[in-house]
Scaffold this motif. Structure first.
Motif, PDB file in Angstrom:
ATOM      1  N   MET A 158       0.844  -1.119  -0.012  1.00 38.53           N
ATOM      2  CA  MET A 158      -0.051  -0.056   0.017  1.00 38.53           C
ATOM      3  C   MET A 158       0.794   1.281   0.091  1.00 38.53           C
ATOM      4  O   MET A 158       1.918   1.312   0.876  1.00 38.53           O
ATOM      5  CB  MET A 158      -0.708  -0.085   1.238  1.00 38.53           C
ATOM      6  N   THR A 159       0.478   1.991  -0.857  1.00 41.77           N
ATOM      7  CA  THR A 159       1.264   3.555  -0.726  1.00 41.77           C
ATOM      8  C   THR A 159       0.869   4.295   0.143  1.00 41.77           C
ATOM      9  O   THR A 159      -0.157   4.154   0.810  1.00 41.77           O
ATOM     10  CB  THR A 159       0.820   4.228  -2.223  1.00 41.77           C
ATOM     11  N   THR A 160       1.813   5.248   0.586  1.00 40.75           N
ATOM     12  CA  THR A 160       1.416   6.317   1.598  1.00 40.75           C
ATOM     13  C   THR A 160       0.089   6.837   1.192  1.00 40.75           C
ATOM     14  O   THR A 160      -0.192   6.960   0.074  1.00 40.75           O
ATOM     15  CB  THR A 160       2.656   7.400   1.473  1.00 40.75           C
ATOM     16  N   SER A 161      -0.681   6.960   2.225  1.00 40.93           N
ATOM     17  CA  SER A 161      -2.227   7.306   2.015  1.00 40.93           C
ATOM     18  C   SER A 161      -2.240   8.659   2.029  1.00 40.93           C
ATOM     19  O   SER A 161      -3.522   9.099   1.558  1.00 40.93           O
ATOM     20  CB  SER A 161      -3.104   6.500   3.016  1.00 40.93           C
ATOM     21  N   SER A 162      -1.595   9.563   2.212  1.00 40.23           N
ATOM     22  CA  SER A 162      -1.729  11.019   2.296  1.00 40.23           C
ATOM     23  C   SER A 162      -0.660  11.708   2.211  1.00 40.23           C
ATOM     24  O   SER A 162       0.585  11.446   2.902  1.00 40.23           O
ATOM     25  CB  SER A 162      -2.568  11.559   3.545  1.00 40.23           C
ATOM     26  N   LEU A 163      -0.623  13.037   1.623  1.00 39.16           N
ATOM     27  CA  LEU A 163       0.568  13.922   1.642  1.00 39.16           C
ATOM     28  C   LEU A 163       0.129  15.310   1.652  1.00 39.16           C
ATOM     29  O   LEU A 163      -1.008  15.555   1.076  1.00 39.16           O
ATOM     30  CB  LEU A 163       1.353  13.345   0.399  1.00 39.16           C
ATOM     31  N   SER A 164       0.963  16.283   1.838  1.00 37.55           N
ATOM     32  CA  SER A 164       0.436  17.618   1.822  1.00 37.55           C
ATOM     33  C   SER A 164       1.714  18.483   1.304  1.00 37.55           C
ATOM     34  O   SER A 164       3.004  18.140   1.932  1.00 37.55           O
ATOM     35  CB  SER A 164      -0.176  18.049   3.053  1.00 37.55           C
ATOM     36  N   TYR A 165       1.364  19.800   0.864  1.00 39.37           N
ATOM     37  CA  TYR A 165       2.518  20.542   0.654  1.00 39.37           C
ATOM     38  C   TYR A 165       1.755  21.754   0.721  1.00 39.37           C
ATOM     39  O   TYR A 165       0.842  22.116   0.510  1.00 39.37           O
ATOM     40  CB  TYR A 165       3.308  20.316  -0.640  1.00 39.37           C
ATOM     41  N   ALA A 166       2.594  22.972   0.792  1.00 38.86           N
ATOM     42  CA  ALA A 166       2.057  24.296   0.902  1.00 38.86           C
ATOM     43  C   ALA A 166       2.787  25.416   0.028  1.00 38.86           C
ATOM     44  O   ALA A 166       4.257  24.970  -0.137  1.00 38.86           O
ATOM     45  CB  ALA A 166       1.990  24.863   1.985  1.00 38.86           C
ATOM     46  N   ILE A 167       2.497  26.505  -0.505  1.00 43.15           N
ATOM     47  CA  ILE A 167       3.371  27.188  -1.276  1.00 43.15           C
ATOM     48  C   ILE A 167       2.972  28.548  -0.950  1.00 43.15           C
ATOM     49  O   ILE A 167       2.038  29.054  -0.005  1.00 43.15           O
ATOM     50  CB  ILE A 167       2.983  27.509  -2.846  1.00 43.15           C
ATOM     51  N   ASP A 168       3.987  29.397  -1.028  1.00 38.06           N
ATOM     52  CA  ASP A 168       3.894  30.755  -0.484  1.00 38.06           C
ATOM     53  C   ASP A 168       3.386  31.702  -1.378  1.00 38.06           C
ATOM     54  O   ASP A 168       3.014  31.220  -2.416  1.00 38.06           O
ATOM     55  CB  ASP A 168       5.206  31.419  -0.045  1.00 38.06           C
ATOM     56  N   GLU A 169       3.364  32.973  -1.278  1.00 35.70           N
ATOM     57  CA  GLU A 169       2.578  33.851  -2.218  1.00 35.70           C
ATOM     58  C   GLU A 169       3.612  33.814  -3.386  1.00 35.70           C
ATOM     59  O   GLU A 169       2.809  34.404  -4.342  1.00 35.70           O
ATOM     60  CB  GLU A 169       2.778  35.342  -1.598  1.00 35.70           C
ATOM     61  N   ASP A 170       4.636  33.345  -3.548  1.00 32.58           N
ATOM     62  CA  ASP A 170       5.566  33.312  -4.617  1.00 32.58           C
ATOM     63  C   ASP A 170       5.262  31.985  -5.570  1.00 32.58           C
ATOM     64  O   ASP A 170       6.232  31.807  -6.599  1.00 32.58           O
ATOM     65  CB  ASP A 170       7.131  33.877  -4.763  1.00 32.58           C
ATOM     66  N   ASP A 171       4.348  31.024  -4.991  1.00 31.54           N
ATOM     67  CA  ASP A 171       4.359  29.787  -5.455  1.00 31.54           C
ATOM     68  C   ASP A 171       5.508  29.079  -5.303  1.00 31.54           C
ATOM     69  O   ASP A 171       5.628  28.093  -5.906  1.00 31.54           O
ATOM     70  CB  ASP A 171       3.727  29.726  -6.973  1.00 31.54           C
ATOM     71  N   HIS A 172       6.122  29.445  -4.133  1.00 31.48           N
ATOM     72  CA  HIS A 172       7.255  28.378  -3.733  1.00 31.48           C
ATOM     73  C   HIS A 172       6.711  27.447  -2.688  1.00 31.48           C
ATOM     74  O   HIS A 172       6.387  27.574  -2.061  1.00 31.48           O
ATOM     75  CB  HIS A 172       8.515  29.310  -3.435  1.00 31.48           C
ATOM     76  N   LEU A 173       7.553  26.086  -3.021  1.00 27.20           N
ATOM     77  CA  LEU A 173       6.908  24.996  -1.937  1.00 27.20           C
ATOM     78  C   LEU A 173       7.734  25.478  -0.771  1.00 27.20           C
ATOM     79  O   LEU A 173       8.891  25.693  -0.618  1.00 27.20           O
ATOM     80  CB  LEU A 173       7.618  23.603  -2.408  1.00 27.20           C
ATOM     81  N   VAL A 174       7.017  25.623   0.582  1.00 28.76           N
ATOM     82  CA  VAL A 174       7.733  25.980   1.582  1.00 28.76           C
ATOM     83  C   VAL A 174       7.376  25.025   2.710  1.00 28.76           C
ATOM     84  O   VAL A 174       7.868  25.054   3.698  1.00 28.76           O
ATOM     85  CB  VAL A 174       6.858  27.514   2.269  1.00 28.76           C
ATOM     86  N   LYS A 175       6.539  24.054   2.524  1.00 27.54           N
ATOM     87  CA  LYS A 175       6.375  23.039   3.472  1.00 27.54           C
ATOM     88  C   LYS A 175       5.992  21.834   2.875  1.00 27.54           C
ATOM     89  O   LYS A 175       5.128  21.750   1.907  1.00 27.54           O
ATOM     90  CB  LYS A 175       5.017  23.474   4.293  1.00 27.54           C
ATOM     91  N   LEU A 176       6.751  20.774   3.139  1.00 23.66           N
ATOM     92  CA  LEU A 176       6.449  19.528   2.354  1.00 23.66           C
ATOM     93  C   LEU A 176       6.270  18.464   3.679  1.00 23.66           C
ATOM     94  O   LEU A 176       7.248  18.552   4.629  1.00 23.66           O
ATOM     95  CB  LEU A 176       7.605  18.980   1.803  1.00 23.66           C
ATOM     96  N   ASP A 177       5.329  17.734   3.872  1.00 30.29           N
ATOM     97  CA  ASP A 177       5.320  16.791   4.985  1.00 30.29           C
ATOM     98  C   ASP A 177       6.024  15.663   4.653  1.00 30.29           C
ATOM     99  O   ASP A 177       6.444  15.232   3.686  1.00 30.29           O
ATOM    100  CB  ASP A 177       3.661  16.548   5.480  1.00 30.29           C
ATOM    101  N   GLU A 178       5.719  14.502   5.709  1.00 29.22           N
ATOM    102  CA  GLU A 178       6.572  13.109   5.406  1.00 29.22           C
ATOM    103  C   GLU A 178       6.122  12.438   4.451  1.00 29.22           C
ATOM    104  O   GLU A 178       6.732  11.666   3.641  1.00 29.22           O
ATOM    105  CB  GLU A 178       6.754  12.572   6.927  1.00 29.22           C
ATOM    106  N   GLY A 179       4.702  12.732   4.456  1.00 26.66           N
ATOM    107  CA  GLY A 179       3.891  11.711   3.421  1.00 26.66           C
ATOM    108  C   GLY A 179       4.478  12.062   1.903  1.00 26.66           C
ATOM    109  O   GLY A 179       4.693  11.378   0.922  1.00 26.66           O
ATOM    110  N   TYR A 180       5.013  13.547   1.620  1.00 27.04           N
ATOM    111  CA  TYR A 180       5.278  13.811   0.302  1.00 27.04           C
ATOM    112  C   TYR A 180       6.737  13.025  -0.092  1.00 27.04           C
ATOM    113  O   TYR A 180       6.787  12.585  -1.269  1.00 27.04           O
ATOM    114  CB  TYR A 180       5.486  15.605   0.420  1.00 27.04           C
ATOM    115  N   TYR A 181       7.461  13.299   0.939  1.00 30.64           N
ATOM    116  CA  TYR A 181       8.914  12.690   0.584  1.00 30.64           C
ATOM    117  C   TYR A 181       8.631  11.076   0.435  1.00 30.64           C
ATOM    118  O   TYR A 181       9.208  10.451  -0.305  1.00 30.64           O
ATOM    119  CB  TYR A 181       9.734  12.856   1.924  1.00 30.64           C
ATOM    120  N   ARG A 182       7.891  10.438   1.164  1.00 31.31           N
ATOM    121  CA  ARG A 182       7.577   8.996   1.309  1.00 31.31           C
ATOM    122  C   ARG A 182       6.961   8.697  -0.205  1.00 31.31           C
ATOM    123  O   ARG A 182       7.401   7.685  -0.882  1.00 31.31           O
ATOM    124  CB  ARG A 182       6.757   8.461   2.321  1.00 31.31           C
ATOM    125  N   PHE A 183       6.114   9.509  -0.597  1.00 35.87           N
ATOM    126  CA  PHE A 183       5.319   9.183  -1.898  1.00 35.87           C
ATOM    127  C   PHE A 183       6.266   9.408  -2.955  1.00 35.87           C
ATOM    128  O   PHE A 183       6.462   8.801  -3.975  1.00 35.87           O
ATOM    129  CB  PHE A 183       4.289  10.127  -1.969  1.00 35.87           C
TER     130      PHE A 183
END
Ligand SMILES: [Zn+2]
Length: 179
Positions: free
Chosen positions: A1-26
């Motif tokens: 089974m794949t990682t079941s959830s992931l999340s990431y956030a962007i700042d006002e300039d569309d740069h990735l500022v927050k990546l959770d553990e799920g993102y890296y696992r996925f």
């Protein structure tokens, strides 16, 4: 089974500022190149194809302007699995940051692995259009699942696979514009 959830956030300039553990696992499970250096990069570096970038930019702009949120289904297939996911895109009040959370709805093992979905497979010849949102392919003017595309193009008899041209099918275009 794949990682079941992931999340990431962007700042006002569309740069990735927050990546959770799920993102890296996925990312690791799916062989995404350069995922380790995603932080601080533009989100748009990771969206394949001009058309999908354009539609997603419009969507992010609407979410920000209305400080709203949308939830959409999408596919994130791999050679051995068919994956249906949902993505929720939420604007943070008071700022221009936007949070993306994706979760797995269903994952089905394929009977036969589909090398068309393998980014490292050798490619040559005429490009084959692929929808970057639903992972279907356009063959003879029709958008079909990967198994059907491989069958119609008789890819199992060919030494090389066609290169992919990343686009968006009409249904997904409509879905993204209406969100
Ligand atoms: Zn599509």
């Amino acid at each position: 089974m794949t990682t079941s959830s992931l999340s990431y956030a962007i700042d006002e300039d569309d740069h990735l500022v927050k990546l959770d553990e799920g993102y890296y696992r996925f990312a690791e499970e799916n062989g995404w190149a350069e995922a380790g250096s995603s932080l601080g990069r533009s989100l748009w570096d990771y969206v394949a194809g001009h058309e999908l970038r354009k539609l997603q930019r419009l969507l992010v702009r609407r979410v920000r302007d209305e400080v709203g949120d949308v939830e959409l289904p999408f596919r994130c297939d791999a050679p051995k699995v068919r994956r249906e996911m949902n993505i929720r895109i939420v604007a943070r009040p008071g700022g221009r940051a936007v949070l993306f959370s994706a979760r797995l709805r269903s994952e089905l093992a394929r009977d036969v692995p589909q090398p068309l979905l393998d980014p490292s497979a050798p490619r040559a010849g005429d490009p084959l259009p692929m929808c970057g949102w639903c992972d279907r392919f356009e063959v003879g003017g029709e958008w079909v699942e990967v198994e059907e595309a491989a069958r119609r193009l008789q890819l199992f008899n060919r030494p090389e696979l066609p290169p992919l041209s990343h686009g968006v099918c009409p249904e997904c275009s409509e879905l993204l514009l209406a969100a």
